[in-house]
Design an enzyme around this catalytic site. Sequence first.
Site, PDB file in Angstrom:
ATOM      1  N   SER A   1     -12.387 -14.897  -5.144  1.00 38.79           N
ATOM      2  CA  SER A   1     -11.534 -14.208  -6.194  1.00 38.79           C
ATOM      3  C   SER A   1     -10.196 -15.205  -6.544  1.00 38.79           C
ATOM      4  O   SER A   1     -10.166 -16.307  -6.160  1.00 38.79           O
ATOM      5  CB  SER A   1     -10.647 -13.119  -5.332  1.00 38.79           C
ATOM      6  OG  SER A   1      -9.406 -13.402  -4.895  1.00 38.79           O
ATOM      7  N   VAL A   2      -9.692 -14.444  -7.790  1.00 34.82           N
ATOM      8  CA  VAL A   2      -8.532 -15.261  -8.442  1.00 34.82           C
ATOM      9  C   VAL A   2      -7.473 -15.453  -7.618  1.00 34.82           C
ATOM     10  O   VAL A   2      -6.607 -16.504  -7.632  1.00 34.82           O
ATOM     11  CB  VAL A   2      -8.157 -14.647  -9.702  1.00 34.82           C
ATOM     12  CG1 VAL A   2      -7.429 -13.293  -9.292  1.00 34.82           C
ATOM     13  CG2 VAL A   2      -7.359 -15.408 -10.476  1.00 34.82           C
ATOM     14  N   LYS A   3      -7.292 -14.760  -6.331  1.00 40.08           N
ATOM     15  CA  LYS A   3      -6.175 -14.950  -5.508  1.00 40.08           C
ATOM     16  C   LYS A   3      -6.125 -16.104  -4.770  1.00 40.08           C
ATOM     17  O   LYS A   3      -4.830 -16.440  -4.053  1.00 40.08           O
ATOM     18  CB  LYS A   3      -6.084 -13.530  -4.581  1.00 40.08           C
ATOM     19  CG  LYS A   3      -6.095 -12.297  -5.239  1.00 40.08           C
ATOM     20  CD  LYS A   3      -4.666 -12.092  -6.007  1.00 40.08           C
ATOM     21  CE  LYS A   3      -4.578 -10.730  -6.428  1.00 40.08           C
ATOM     22  NZ  LYS A   3      -3.180 -10.284  -7.083  1.00 40.08           N
ATOM     23  N   ASP A   4      -7.179 -16.703  -4.573  1.00 40.19           N
ATOM     24  CA  ASP A   4      -7.282 -18.153  -3.975  1.00 40.19           C
ATOM     25  C   ASP A   4      -6.009 -19.126  -4.393  1.00 40.19           C
ATOM     26  O   ASP A   4      -5.636 -19.722  -3.631  1.00 40.19           O
ATOM     27  CB  ASP A   4      -8.531 -18.966  -3.973  1.00 40.19           C
ATOM     28  CG  ASP A   4      -9.607 -17.981  -3.049  1.00 40.19           C
ATOM     29  OD1 ASP A   4      -9.412 -17.245  -2.714  1.00 40.19           O
ATOM     30  OD2 ASP A   4     -10.887 -18.586  -3.127  1.00 40.19           O
TER      31      ASP A   4
END
Length: 453
Positions: A42-45
């Site tokens: 995910s982009v949240k990394d």
Amino acid sequence: MDFSNTILETIGNTPLVKLNKVVAEIDALVLAKVETFNPGNSVKDRMAVKMVEDAEADGRLKPGGTIIEGTSGNTGMGLALVAIIKGYKLICVISDKQSKEKMDILRAVGAKVVVCPTDVEPTDPRSYYSVSKRLAEETPNSWYVNQYDNLSNSLAHYEQTGPEIWKQTDGKITHFVVGVGTGGTISGVGKYLKEKNPNIKIWGIDTYGSVFKKYHETGIFDENEIYSYITEGIGEDILPKNVDFSLIDGFTKVTDKDAAVYTRKIAMEEAIFVGNSAGACIKGLLQLKEHFKPDDVVVVLFHDSGSRYVGKMFNDDWMRERGFLDENVTKAEDVIKDHIDKELIVVRTEELVSHAIERMRKYKISQIPVVDITGFVGSVDETDLFRSYVADKNVAEKPIKEVMGKPFPIVKLGTPIEEVSKLFTKENDAVLVDLKNGNYHIITKYDIIGSIK
């Protein structure tokens, strides 16, 4: 040799992929920034690493400490990767509307998961905002991340995601479209892109039940707009500090059904297996199509992987239960086809009212046909039983025949749904369907409502 020292070094530089069938209605080049290629899918990394490193740098997070965060799952996964590599403990507070897959994945990478109810106010002590803060206060040597107001979130996207998109499009990007939750992605990317070219339009995708769109357009935080919704990862009932509304040109709202349907379309039409917010973004993109011209370059960001939604949007039963599958319901048999094999629960005339009540509890039903040796002779309804109990507290020990109402109407499998619907009245809450083999099935008002698309 070409290798990374830790998995954290593989974060970023995700591909930009041209979309084709799913955006056929849009007269512009549409490119997807596919963030599922990050190691945590995910982009949240990106912002997880940035928030941790900034907290380490200024002393908020100390060696051996515990990271605490309220998350919809993806930020938790990113934080879990960082915690493993850097030697921290992690507590993730998650709402019960999030998919089971997200919770299982977090536990699989060593996080302690605390589940909180969704349908409570942010200030409620049971909310995942409140529980996160309380745990941070109670846990020694801990750091509460607070991705909503932690500006390292948007800074990560200003430093990484924005420059990547600018470089990958050779500066030709004209529109950036993305779902808005914490606001870090839209604000960080938006700030970078507008510094490069102020004419680039930044569009946010919102969901019904969230406050963003109306607040952006009117400046009014309307609590009447806040209600429970299914779509994961976008929309909020608060105004995070990471949402910089001055950078956003507009919002469009997408329904839960459309978000779910288009999540599946992306997989089936583009072979890109991504999550729920991606479906919302594509439907939002189609709603905005009049804003795009043939020479435009539109970038839409896909937040996470479809693997986190296999029990939800990618499950036919889950979709059907919520009326999200566009199935053609025209006859009685269409309404019951998915549970036609279930046994019809009945009660006999000489049984006690208490038996009917117990059956309603056990099978979670509200109407039961009454039979004797001749066939269907009556019916009982939970509302009627309640009224009977109010009038006579001893009614539970009376035989069903003393309190039963008229028998439910019986229709054939091929009866048009319009004809079935007419049989429901104030006095009648169910219809029986003759299965032609001596067996019957029941259709309730709930079934009819559930079949409405």
